[in-house]
Design an enzyme around this catalytic site. Structure first.
Site, short mmCIF file in Angstrom:
data_model
loop_
_atom_site.label_atom_id
_atom_site.label_comp_id
_atom_site.label_asym_id
_atom_site.label_seq_id
_atom_site.Cartn_x
_atom_site.Cartn_y
_atom_site.Cartn_z
N CYS A 1 0.86 -1.18 0.00
CA CYS A 1 0.00 0.00 0.00
C CYS A 1 0.90 1.23 0.00
CB CYS A 1 -0.91 0.00 1.23
SG CYS A 1 -2.03 1.40 1.23
N LEU A 2 1.05 1.82 -1.17
CA LEU A 2 1.91 2.98 -1.33
C LEU A 2 1.27 3.87 -2.38
CD1 LEU A 2 4.67 4.16 -0.47
CD2 LEU A 2 5.70 2.90 -2.36
#
Length: 152
Positions: A87-88
């Site tokens: 999750c970026l």
């Protein structure tokens, strides 16, 4: 590297000639859009001493579309799920063609230094990080010892 866009060739050459400290990224022999990546756990993080394998793939649309990146080494981190997905924001809605493979790898390295439980992918890990950070850090260290040491 025949048939590859000039940009990918240039980025690959730079990654090999000027490696990012703590990160090794090498194109696969049979597919120059696929990279074998190894990131060293950052100093003073729960992941210190570990070596984490990732895979990075440049889709046909790159650089208009973000690279696909995932951890191959198991990691206890609120922003990485059980499948190794990360999750970026720059891998999703904040991607820009101005960014490069190098930027993505540096951002992942920074995420190891500063987990963000407020934007989780692994909700159970994020809850643990928020409710008992010391315990979560100890679990992350244990997983690092178990899965990310002597694994290369």
């Amino acid at each position: 590297m025949a048939g590859l866009p000039r940009r990918i060739i240039k980025e690959t050459q730079r990654l090999l000639a000027e490696p990012v400290p703590g990160i090794k990224a090498e194109p696969d022999e049979s597919n120059a859009r696929y990279f074998h990546v190894v990131i060293a756990g950052p100093q003073d993080s729960p992941f210190e001493g570990g070596t984490f394998k990732l895979e990075l793939f440049l889709p046909e649309e790159y650089p208009m579309a973000a690279p696909k990146v995932r951890f191959m080494t198991k990691i206890y981190h609120p922003n990485v799920d059980k499948l190794g997905r990360i999750c970026l924001d720059i891998l999703k809605d904040k991607w820009s063609p101005a960014l490069q493979i190098r930027t993505v790898l540096l951002s992942i390295q920074a995420l190891l230094s500063a987990p963000n439980p407020d934007d989780p992918l692994a909700n159970d890990v994020a809850e643990q990080w928020k409710s008992n950070e010391a315990q979560a850090i100890e679990t992350a260290r244990a997983w690092t010892r178990l899965y990310a040491m002597n694994n290369i």
